[in-house]
Each structure stands twice: as C-alpha cells, then as structure tokens.
Motif scaffolding. Structure first.
Motif, PDB file in Angstrom:
ATOM      1  N   PRO A  57      -4.259  11.471  -3.636  1.00 60.13           N
ATOM      2  CA  PRO A  57      -3.846  11.144  -2.257  1.00 60.13           C
ATOM      3  C   PRO A  57      -5.033  10.895  -1.330  1.00 60.13           C
ATOM      4  O   PRO A  57      -5.031   9.937  -0.562  1.00 60.13           O
ATOM      5  CB  PRO A  57      -3.053  12.384  -1.833  1.00 60.13           C
ATOM      6  CG  PRO A  57      -2.532  12.949  -3.109  1.00 60.13           C
ATOM      7  CD  PRO A  57      -3.610  12.714  -4.112  1.00 60.13           C
ATOM      8  N   TYR A  75      -1.063  -1.942   1.063  1.00 58.49           N
ATOM      9  CA  TYR A  75      -0.387  -0.732   1.507  1.00 58.49           C
ATOM     10  C   TYR A  75       0.767  -0.315   0.589  1.00 58.49           C
ATOM     11  O   TYR A  75       0.888   0.871   0.267  1.00 58.49           O
ATOM     12  CB  TYR A  75       0.105  -0.918   2.945  1.00 58.49           C
ATOM     13  CG  TYR A  75      -0.983  -0.760   3.968  1.00 58.49           C
ATOM     14  CD1 TYR A  75      -1.182   0.446   4.612  1.00 58.49           C
ATOM     15  CD2 TYR A  75      -1.816  -1.817   4.294  1.00 58.49           C
ATOM     16  CE1 TYR A  75      -2.186   0.591   5.563  1.00 58.49           C
ATOM     17  CE2 TYR A  75      -2.819  -1.682   5.240  1.00 58.49           C
ATOM     18  CZ  TYR A  75      -3.001  -0.480   5.865  1.00 58.49           C
ATOM     19  OH  TYR A  75      -3.998  -0.340   6.799  1.00 58.49           O
ATOM     20  N   PRO A  76       1.645  -1.226   0.148  1.00 60.99           N
ATOM     21  CA  PRO A  76       2.740  -0.773  -0.725  1.00 60.99           C
ATOM     22  C   PRO A  76       2.259  -0.142  -2.023  1.00 60.99           C
ATOM     23  O   PRO A  76       2.912   0.765  -2.557  1.00 60.99           O
ATOM     24  CB  PRO A  76       3.534  -2.063  -0.996  1.00 60.99           C
ATOM     25  CG  PRO A  76       3.208  -2.956   0.152  1.00 60.99           C
ATOM     26  CD  PRO A  76       1.797  -2.650   0.493  1.00 60.99           C
ATOM     27  N   PHE A  77       1.098  -0.596  -2.549  1.00 56.06           N
ATOM     28  CA  PHE A  77       0.608  -0.065  -3.813  1.00 56.06           C
ATOM     29  C   PHE A  77      -0.026   1.320  -3.649  1.00 56.06           C
ATOM     30  O   PHE A  77      -0.079   2.096  -4.599  1.00 56.06           O
ATOM     31  CB  PHE A  77      -0.413  -1.029  -4.424  1.00 56.06           C
ATOM     32  CG  PHE A  77       0.159  -2.364  -4.773  1.00 56.06           C
ATOM     33  CD1 PHE A  77       0.881  -2.537  -5.951  1.00 56.06           C
ATOM     34  CD2 PHE A  77      -0.002  -3.456  -3.928  1.00 56.06           C
ATOM     35  CE1 PHE A  77       1.413  -3.772  -6.283  1.00 56.06           C
ATOM     36  CE2 PHE A  77       0.536  -4.694  -4.253  1.00 56.06           C
ATOM     37  CZ  PHE A  77       1.250  -4.850  -5.429  1.00 56.06           C
ATOM     38  N   GLN A  93       0.863   3.417  -0.979  1.00 54.75           N
ATOM     39  CA  GLN A  93       1.736   4.272  -0.189  1.00 54.75           C
ATOM     40  C   GLN A  93       2.262   5.456  -1.001  1.00 54.75           C
ATOM     41  O   GLN A  93       2.444   6.552  -0.470  1.00 54.75           O
ATOM     42  CB  GLN A  93       2.907   3.440   0.346  1.00 54.75           C
ATOM     43  CG  GLN A  93       3.894   4.226   1.194  1.00 54.75           C
ATOM     44  CD  GLN A  93       3.284   4.731   2.480  1.00 54.75           C
ATOM     45  OE1 GLN A  93       2.401   4.089   3.032  1.00 54.75           O
ATOM     46  NE2 GLN A  93       3.739   5.880   2.944  1.00 54.75           N
ATOM     47  N   LYS A  94       2.495   5.250  -2.296  1.00 51.73           N
ATOM     48  CA  LYS A  94       3.095   6.310  -3.105  1.00 51.73           C
ATOM     49  C   LYS A  94       2.194   7.531  -3.227  1.00 51.73           C
ATOM     50  O   LYS A  94       2.662   8.640  -3.475  1.00 51.73           O
ATOM     51  CB  LYS A  94       3.425   5.786  -4.501  1.00 51.73           C
ATOM     52  CG  LYS A  94       2.216   5.301  -5.284  1.00 51.73           C
ATOM     53  CD  LYS A  94       2.625   4.777  -6.653  1.00 51.73           C
ATOM     54  CE  LYS A  94       1.428   4.300  -7.445  1.00 51.73           C
ATOM     55  NZ  LYS A  94       1.825   3.797  -8.792  1.00 51.73           N
ATOM     56  N   TYR A  95       0.882   7.338  -3.049  1.00 49.48           N
ATOM     57  CA  TYR A  95      -0.029   8.456  -3.169  1.00 49.48           C
ATOM     58  C   TYR A  95      -0.087   9.312  -1.906  1.00 49.48           C
ATOM     59  O   TYR A  95      -0.486  10.473  -1.960  1.00 49.48           O
ATOM     60  CB  TYR A  95      -1.444   7.963  -3.497  1.00 49.48           C
ATOM     61  CG  TYR A  95      -1.551   7.315  -4.857  1.00 49.48           C
ATOM     62  CD1 TYR A  95      -1.525   8.085  -6.015  1.00 49.48           C
ATOM     63  CD2 TYR A  95      -1.681   5.939  -4.989  1.00 49.48           C
ATOM     64  CE1 TYR A  95      -1.631   7.496  -7.268  1.00 49.48           C
ATOM     65  CE2 TYR A  95      -1.786   5.344  -6.233  1.00 49.48           C
ATOM     66  CZ  TYR A  95      -1.757   6.121  -7.365  1.00 49.48           C
ATOM     67  OH  TYR A  95      -1.862   5.533  -8.604  1.00 49.48           O
ATOM     68  N   ALA A 154       2.246  10.528   0.059  1.00 51.64           N
ATOM     69  CA  ALA A 154       3.227  11.591   0.211  1.00 51.64           C
ATOM     70  C   ALA A 154       3.176  12.624  -0.908  1.00 51.64           C
ATOM     71  O   ALA A 154       3.876  13.616  -0.873  1.00 51.64           O
ATOM     72  CB  ALA A 154       4.632  10.997   0.273  1.00 51.64           C
ATOM     73  N   LYS A 155       2.349  12.390  -1.928  1.00 47.34           N
ATOM     74  CA  LYS A 155       2.294  13.320  -3.038  1.00 47.34           C
ATOM     75  C   LYS A 155       1.576  14.604  -2.653  1.00 47.34           C
ATOM     76  O   LYS A 155       0.628  14.601  -1.879  1.00 47.34           O
ATOM     77  CB  LYS A 155       1.555  12.677  -4.224  1.00 47.34           C
ATOM     78  CG  LYS A 155       2.396  11.635  -4.965  1.00 47.34           C
ATOM     79  CD  LYS A 155       1.642  11.139  -6.177  1.00 47.34           C
ATOM     80  CE  LYS A 155       2.481  10.164  -6.989  1.00 47.34           C
ATOM     81  NZ  LYS A 155       1.748   9.663  -8.178  1.00 47.34           N
TER      82      LYS A 155
END
Length: 306
Positions: A206, A288-290, A292-294, A296-297
């Motif tokens: 993250p 950003y979309p690639f 973004q998943k990190y 919130a982890k």
C-alpha cells in the motif's frame, strides 16, 4: 406488567437505532455525493470545452451539455511534428525515472530505518538539509554540464532520483513494521536484500503503490529540466512541448495561412488550453485504477502468523 413493558421497549430499541443509523448513513452519502459532483464538475467541464468551440461555450456560464463536437484543438496538437517524439521522451522519463526513484528510495529508506546503522543520524541530517537549502541554479547547471548530461534524457532522471519527503515517509513506515518478521526470515537464512524484497516489500505494497504513483506523476509532469537542459528541441518532454504550444499560439495565429486554417475550424486559445489539459492528464490518470486496489488493503494482513 412492568417486565413485559421493559421487554417490549428493549425489542423496539434495536429497530430505532437501526432507523437512526440508516438516516445518518443517508445524510452522509448525500453529502459525499454532492462533494463528488462538485469535485468532478470542473474536470467534466474541461473535457467538454476541449471538444467544443468558443461560440458554444460563450452561450452559457458553465458548459454542462455538449452542443458542438469539434476536434480542432486535438487535431492541432496531434499535427505538431514533435508531438510523438515528446510523448516517447516523457514515457521514457516516467518509466525509467519512476523505477530509479523507487529503487533508490526504498533501499535507502530501509537502511536508514535501522537504528543500528552506523552514521544514520548524520546521513539523515544531510538528507533533511537538502529540503531547505540548495546550491542555486547556476552551480546546478554547471554540475550537470560537467557530468555531460546536457541534451541527455538522464538529466530528467538522475538529479531527481530521490524525493526527500517521500523517503522520510518510507522510513517512518518501515519503522512501524514488527522486528519479528525480519528476525524470522534471517533465522531461516535470508540476507538483508532477501528480507527487503521478499518480506518487507510485499507487506508494504500500500505504501509502495502510493509513493510509486506520486513519483510517476512527478516524472510525467516534468518540464522544467527539459526546458533548462535540452537545447535539442527533439528531446523536449511532452509537458514542455505543450507549454511551448500554448506560449507561442498567439504568434501562430498571426500567420496568414495558419490563421485561415485555425479560424475556419473554430479553434480558439481557450479551447486549446482545455485540450492540452486533457492530453497532459489523461494518460497518467489511467494509472489510478491499477493502483487503487492497494490503497485500501491492510498493511499487516497476513504478515504474521498466529
């Protein structure tokens, strides 16, 4: 009787709390929705104006509904002979520069996060010193010249290999990691580099994703070093070229042939500005979309067993 009344009140209270909670959630979502619209509206307006012309935009204070679809501004930018060369230069600076940034920042921050590192305070003092003082533009230019970096794409990579603020963030993050994770890996025979890249980096994704995005945006927006150190116009980065287009546009309009071509298409400086904004921000916004998943982890999820 009193017991029955009390039981009924107890049974009703969760429903009341749930109702109050749902109303509160509704209000919060409504406020967030309004804030989201207020945030996205300027970007939406810029995109529409870049596809329009001055006549259509001047009819309304805030351009919300497209009435004209005109690609003249984008056509003018894409027909610039140096556009794709500048785009390749910026892609190189962004890709290579971000990789160098992360390599130096992560490894340097990991070493400086260890309290047992000899001379750590002296090194940290030197790093913090660079945040407040520098040698000035002329000594900096002469230094780059002595290193033969004039008209060299590496001049937009090496001098900015480390951002002091980002490194301090990494150092502070690495200090929060439990020592037990690294000690367990070293007991199993791992060296410091293996601990860093096989243990620390995966559980720090993250933070690393965030810093990577910051560095990528910085390198993508690079224009000052391009203007300062590139005398070869074919080596200018994209942002510097777009800035040049905007700066010289009034001179372009003074040309008879260009004025006729641009005037017939309805292209005006304001529309060109909006198109430049879209061209300069859209590619980097796709990252950003690639990543973004990190964001919130959880940082330490799965890093320690039992």
């Amino acid at each position: 009787m009193e017991t029955a009344t009390t039981s009924a009140a107890v049974r009703q209270s969760p429903g009341r709390r749930g109702k109050k909670t749902s109303v509160a959630d509704l209000i919060i979502h409504a406020v967030l929705f309004v804030l989201t619209i207020a945030t996205l509206l300027p970007f939406y307006n810029v995109v529409l104006m870049s596809f329009s012309n001055t006549v259509a935009v001047s009819k309304q204070l805030v351009y919300l509904v497209p009435t004209v679809f005109d690609l003249s501004a984008y056509s003018y930018i894409l027909h610039e002979p140096r556009f794709f060369k500048a785009l390749l230069v910026t892609l190189f600076v962004t890709g290579v520069g971000t990789a160098v940034n992360m390599l130096v920042t992560v490894t340097g921050a990991y070493v400086l996060s260890k309290s047992g590192f000899p001379g750590r305070k002296i090194v940290m003092s030197g790093i913090v010193f660079t945040m407040f003082f520098n040698g000035g533009l002329i000594p900096f230019y002469l230094t780059m010249k002595n290193f033969h970096l004039i008209n060299n794409l590496l001049v937009m990579v090496l001098p900015v290999a480390v951002n002091t603020f980002y490194m301090i963030i990494c150092i502070a993050f690495f200090r929060t990691l439990p020592a037990g994770v690294e000690e367990s890996a070293k007991i199993d025979g791992a060296n410091d580099l293996q601990v860093l890249y096989k243990i620390v980096v995966p559980i720090s994704m993250p933070m690393i994703a965030t810093i990577t995005l910051f560095y990528a945006v910085d390198r993508w927006n690079e224009w000052w070093y391009g203007v300062l150190f590139m005398t070869n116009v074919n080596l200018l980065p994209l942002q510097a070229l777009l800035r040049e287009l905007l700066t010289n546009y009034q001179q372009v309009l003074s040309s008879i042939t260009t004025s006729v071509r641009v005037g017939d298409s309805g292209l005006q400086p304001e529309m060109l500005k909006m198109a430049v904004l879209v061209v300069s921000t859209l590619p980097i916004a796709c990252l950003y979309p690639f990543l973004q998943k990190y964001f919130a982890k959880g940082v330490m999820i799965g890093s320690i067993k039992g």
